[in-house]
Design a protein around this motif. Structure first.
Motif, PDB file in Angstrom:
ATOM      1  N   ILE A 108       0.849  -1.195   0.000  1.00  0.00           N
ATOM      2  CA  ILE A 108       0.000   0.000   0.000  1.00  0.00           C
ATOM      3  C   ILE A 108       0.882   1.241   0.000  1.00  0.00           C
ATOM      4  CG2 ILE A 108      -1.817   1.250   1.229  1.00  0.00           C
ATOM      5  CD1 ILE A 108      -2.511  -1.444   2.602  1.00  0.00           C
ATOM      6  N   VAL A 109       0.614   2.152  -0.938  1.00  0.00           N
ATOM      7  CA  VAL A 109       1.360   3.411  -1.033  1.00  0.00           C
ATOM      8  C   VAL A 109       0.370   4.557  -0.911  1.00  0.00           C
ATOM      9  CG1 VAL A 109       2.953   4.803  -2.393  1.00  0.00           C
ATOM     10  CG2 VAL A 109       2.985   2.307  -2.615  1.00  0.00           C
ATOM     11  N   ASP A 110       0.504   5.361   0.127  1.00  0.00           N
ATOM     12  CA  ASP A 110      -0.349   6.539   0.296  1.00  0.00           C
ATOM     13  C   ASP A 110       0.373   7.786  -0.192  1.00  0.00           C
ATOM     14  OD1 ASP A 110      -2.853   5.682   1.349  1.00  0.00           O
ATOM     15  OD2 ASP A 110      -1.839   5.172   3.228  1.00  0.00           O
TER      16      ASP A 110
ATOM     17  N   ALA B 145      -9.751  -9.155   4.148  1.00  0.00           N
ATOM     18  CA  ALA B 145      -9.117  -7.840   4.279  1.00  0.00           C
ATOM     19  C   ALA B 145      -9.898  -6.841   3.433  1.00  0.00           C
ATOM     20  CB  ALA B 145      -7.657  -7.868   3.834  1.00  0.00           C
ATOM     21  N   TYR B 146      -9.870  -5.596   3.872  1.00  0.00           N
ATOM     22  CA  TYR B 146     -10.509  -4.521   3.113  1.00  0.00           C
ATOM     23  C   TYR B 146      -9.585  -3.316   3.112  1.00  0.00           C
ATOM     24  CZ  TYR B 146     -13.752  -0.800   1.792  1.00  0.00           C
ATOM     25  OH  TYR B 146     -14.355   0.262   1.158  1.00  0.00           O
ATOM     26  N   ILE B 147      -9.330  -2.771   1.926  1.00  0.00           N
ATOM     27  CA  ILE B 147      -8.479  -1.594   1.775  1.00  0.00           C
ATOM     28  C   ILE B 147      -9.360  -0.399   1.450  1.00  0.00           C
ATOM     29  CG2 ILE B 147      -6.460  -0.612   0.670  1.00  0.00           C
ATOM     30  CD1 ILE B 147      -5.920  -3.243   2.140  1.00  0.00           C
TER      31      ILE B 147
ATOM     32  N   GLY C 188     -16.250   3.170  -2.221  1.00  0.00           N
ATOM     33  CA  GLY C 188     -15.912   1.776  -1.942  1.00  0.00           C
ATOM     34  C   GLY C 188     -14.507   1.425  -2.395  1.00  0.00           C
ATOM     35  N   GLY C 189     -13.852   0.581  -1.604  1.00  0.00           N
ATOM     36  CA  GLY C 189     -12.481   0.187  -1.895  1.00  0.00           C
ATOM     37  C   GLY C 189     -12.380  -1.208  -2.467  1.00  0.00           C
ATOM     38  N   THR C 190     -11.293  -1.886  -2.140  1.00  0.00           N
ATOM     39  CA  THR C 190     -11.028  -3.239  -2.638  1.00  0.00           C
ATOM     40  C   THR C 190     -10.999  -4.207  -1.462  1.00  0.00           C
ATOM     41  OG1 THR C 190      -9.745  -2.424  -4.525  1.00  0.00           O
ATOM     42  CG2 THR C 190      -9.395  -4.716  -3.865  1.00  0.00           C
ATOM     43  N   ALA C 191     -11.759  -5.292  -1.576  1.00  0.00           N
ATOM     44  CA  ALA C 191     -11.793  -6.317  -0.544  1.00  0.00           C
ATOM     45  C   ALA C 191     -11.181  -7.600  -1.077  1.00  0.00           C
ATOM     46  CB  ALA C 191     -13.227  -6.567  -0.082  1.00  0.00           C
ATOM     47  N   PHE C 192     -10.583  -8.371  -0.177  1.00  0.00           N
ATOM     48  CA  PHE C 192      -9.974  -9.654  -0.514  1.00  0.00           C
ATOM     49  C   PHE C 192     -10.716 -10.762   0.243  1.00  0.00           C
ATOM     50  CE2 PHE C 192      -6.834  -6.382  -1.194  1.00  0.00           C
ATOM     51  CZ  PHE C 192      -6.310  -6.712  -2.433  1.00  0.00           C
ATOM     52  N   TYR C 193     -10.754 -11.953  -0.368  1.00  0.00           N
ATOM     53  CA  TYR C 193     -11.654 -12.987   0.127  1.00  0.00           C
ATOM     54  C   TYR C 193     -11.008 -14.365   0.170  1.00  0.00           C
ATOM     55  CZ  TYR C 193     -15.274  -9.500  -0.744  1.00  0.00           C
ATOM     56  OH  TYR C 193     -16.028  -8.350  -0.736  1.00  0.00           O
TER      57      TYR C 193
ATOM     58  N   LEU D 160      -2.357   3.853  -3.722  1.00  0.00           N
ATOM     59  CA  LEU D 160      -2.124   2.796  -4.696  1.00  0.00           C
ATOM     60  C   LEU D 160      -1.890   1.491  -3.948  1.00  0.00           C
ATOM     61  CD1 LEU D 160       0.004   2.915  -7.903  1.00  0.00           C
ATOM     62  CD2 LEU D 160       0.422   1.089  -6.246  1.00  0.00           C
ATOM     63  N   ILE D 161      -2.566   0.433  -4.383  1.00  0.00           N
ATOM     64  CA  ILE D 161      -2.344  -0.874  -3.778  1.00  0.00           C
ATOM     65  C   ILE D 161      -1.864  -1.851  -4.853  1.00  0.00           C
ATOM     66  CG2 ILE D 161      -4.061  -0.442  -2.001  1.00  0.00           C
ATOM     67  CD1 ILE D 161      -5.951  -2.355  -3.450  1.00  0.00           C
ATOM     68  N   LEU D 162      -0.985  -2.751  -4.431  1.00  0.00           N
ATOM     69  CA  LEU D 162      -0.393  -3.746  -5.333  1.00  0.00           C
ATOM     70  C   LEU D 162      -0.548  -5.115  -4.699  1.00  0.00           C
ATOM     71  CD1 LEU D 162       1.542  -4.346  -7.845  1.00  0.00           C
ATOM     72  CD2 LEU D 162       3.416  -4.098  -6.199  1.00  0.00           C
ATOM     73  N   TYR D 163      -1.004  -6.090  -5.484  1.00  0.00           N
ATOM     74  CA  TYR D 163      -1.253  -7.429  -4.943  1.00  0.00           C
ATOM     75  C   TYR D 163      -1.082  -8.460  -6.055  1.00  0.00           C
ATOM     76  CZ  TYR D 163      -5.751  -6.092  -6.959  1.00  0.00           C
ATOM     77  OH  TYR D 163      -6.731  -5.625  -7.813  1.00  0.00           O
ATOM     78  N   ARG D 164      -0.988  -9.722  -5.655  1.00  0.00           N
ATOM     79  CA  ARG D 164      -0.899 -10.788  -6.647  1.00  0.00           C
ATOM     80  C   ARG D 164      -2.194 -10.843  -7.436  1.00  0.00           C
ATOM     81  NH1 ARG D 164       3.598 -13.695  -5.993  1.00  0.00           N
ATOM     82  NH2 ARG D 164       4.538 -13.797  -3.913  1.00  0.00           N
ATOM     83  N   ALA D 165      -2.072 -10.987  -8.750  1.00  0.00           N
ATOM     84  CA  ALA D 165      -3.262 -10.988  -9.599  1.00  0.00           C
ATOM     85  C   ALA D 165      -4.149 -12.199  -9.341  1.00  0.00           C
ATOM     86  CB  ALA D 165      -2.851 -10.948 -11.072  1.00  0.00           C
ATOM     87  N   GLY D 166      -3.577 -13.253  -8.757  1.00  0.00           N
ATOM     88  CA  GLY D 166      -4.365 -14.436  -8.443  1.00  0.00           C
ATOM     89  C   GLY D 166      -5.147 -14.331  -7.149  1.00  0.00           C
TER      90      GLY D 166
END
Length: 241
Positions: free
Chosen positions: A35-37, A195-197, A145-150, A204-210
């Motif tokens: 995460i980059v603010d 998780a919820y960003i 709304g942001g980005t959530a992971f599941y 800017l958030i960076l994560y594995r595409a999978g």
């Protein structure tokens, strides 16, 4: 089809040397989200470019993006990718292949959650290659709304790998068929949020595409069709082939 943008410079848009960085480890697998603010010095110029110098259109037929898309400024992607190279290597263990690929676009979400198709509602992976990554850069000053992971409850799956991609695809389709015509909540209940960003402007958030993820816009009752006031993001994908 995405429309071509004019070759226009964006004065003041530059990487922020004083950006704040955070690494979150999420889920049972403890996969990182970088995460980059305050990623850019002048994020307002990115918004102005989207409003004044590019044309939004429907996403490609292969995309399930819930809105309209447009080309990014020519300098944005190379600058961001250059800055992300070190965290890709140190945080994710990225190893560049002989022909790394990347692409990106502005995204302007215009479809409310209630109006999404079932396969747009449930979490998804952007790619399954081990060296595939995705980033979302929140450009809007408004909280849409942001980005959530599941995690998929039945299988415990959090990241779709090449070895698991076929089984995951088949199960996803089976569940979509089994819950056809059901409320979205029935499908969403098959997944657990890990998780919820928050959609902080210029984050800017960076994560594995999978990584299983989804935009989380529940409770949002309006999505303006205007880059200056709507849910505007810059979306990048790295080494997706």
């Amino acid at each position: 089809m995405m429309h071509a943008s004019r070759a226009v410079d964006i004065p003041g848009v530059a990487l922020n040397p004083n950006a704040r960085v955070e690494i979150k480890k999420i889920g049972h697998e403890q996969q990182p989200v970088f995460i980059v603010d305050q990623a850019l010095i002048n994020v307002e110029a990115m918004v102005a470019f989207a409003a004044e110098h590019t044309t939004f259109g429907p996403p490609p037929s292969t995309s399930r993006y819930p809105g309209r898309v447009a080309p990014l400024p020519a300098s944005y992607m190379p600058n961001i990718l250059a800055a992300l190279r070190r965290p890709l290597e140190s945080v994710f263990g990225y190893v560049a292949g002989p022909r790394p690929t990347s692409f990106g676009f502005y995204g302007l979400a215009t479809v409310l959650t209630a109006d999404l198709m079932p396969d747009q509602v449930i979490p998804h992976a952007d790619a399954t290659q081990p060296n595939a990554y995705a980033s979302v850069h929140f450009l809007s000053a408004h909280d849409y709304g942001g980005t959530a992971f599941y995690r998929h409850k039945a299988t415990g799956l959090e990241v779709v790998s090449p070895a698991k991609s076929q089984a995951s695809y088949q199960q996803r389709n089976a569940e979509l068929e089994a819950y056809k015509g059901s409320p979205h909540s029935k499908l969403q209940a098959l997944y657990e949020e890990i998780a919820y960003i928050e959609p902080v402007a210029n984050r800017l958030i960076l994560y594995r595409a999978g990584q299983l993820h989804s935009a989380k816009m529940a409770g949002v009752d309006t999505l303006p069709d205007d880059p200056r006031t709507g849910r505007l993001t810059a979306n990048l994908f790295v080494n997706i082939g």
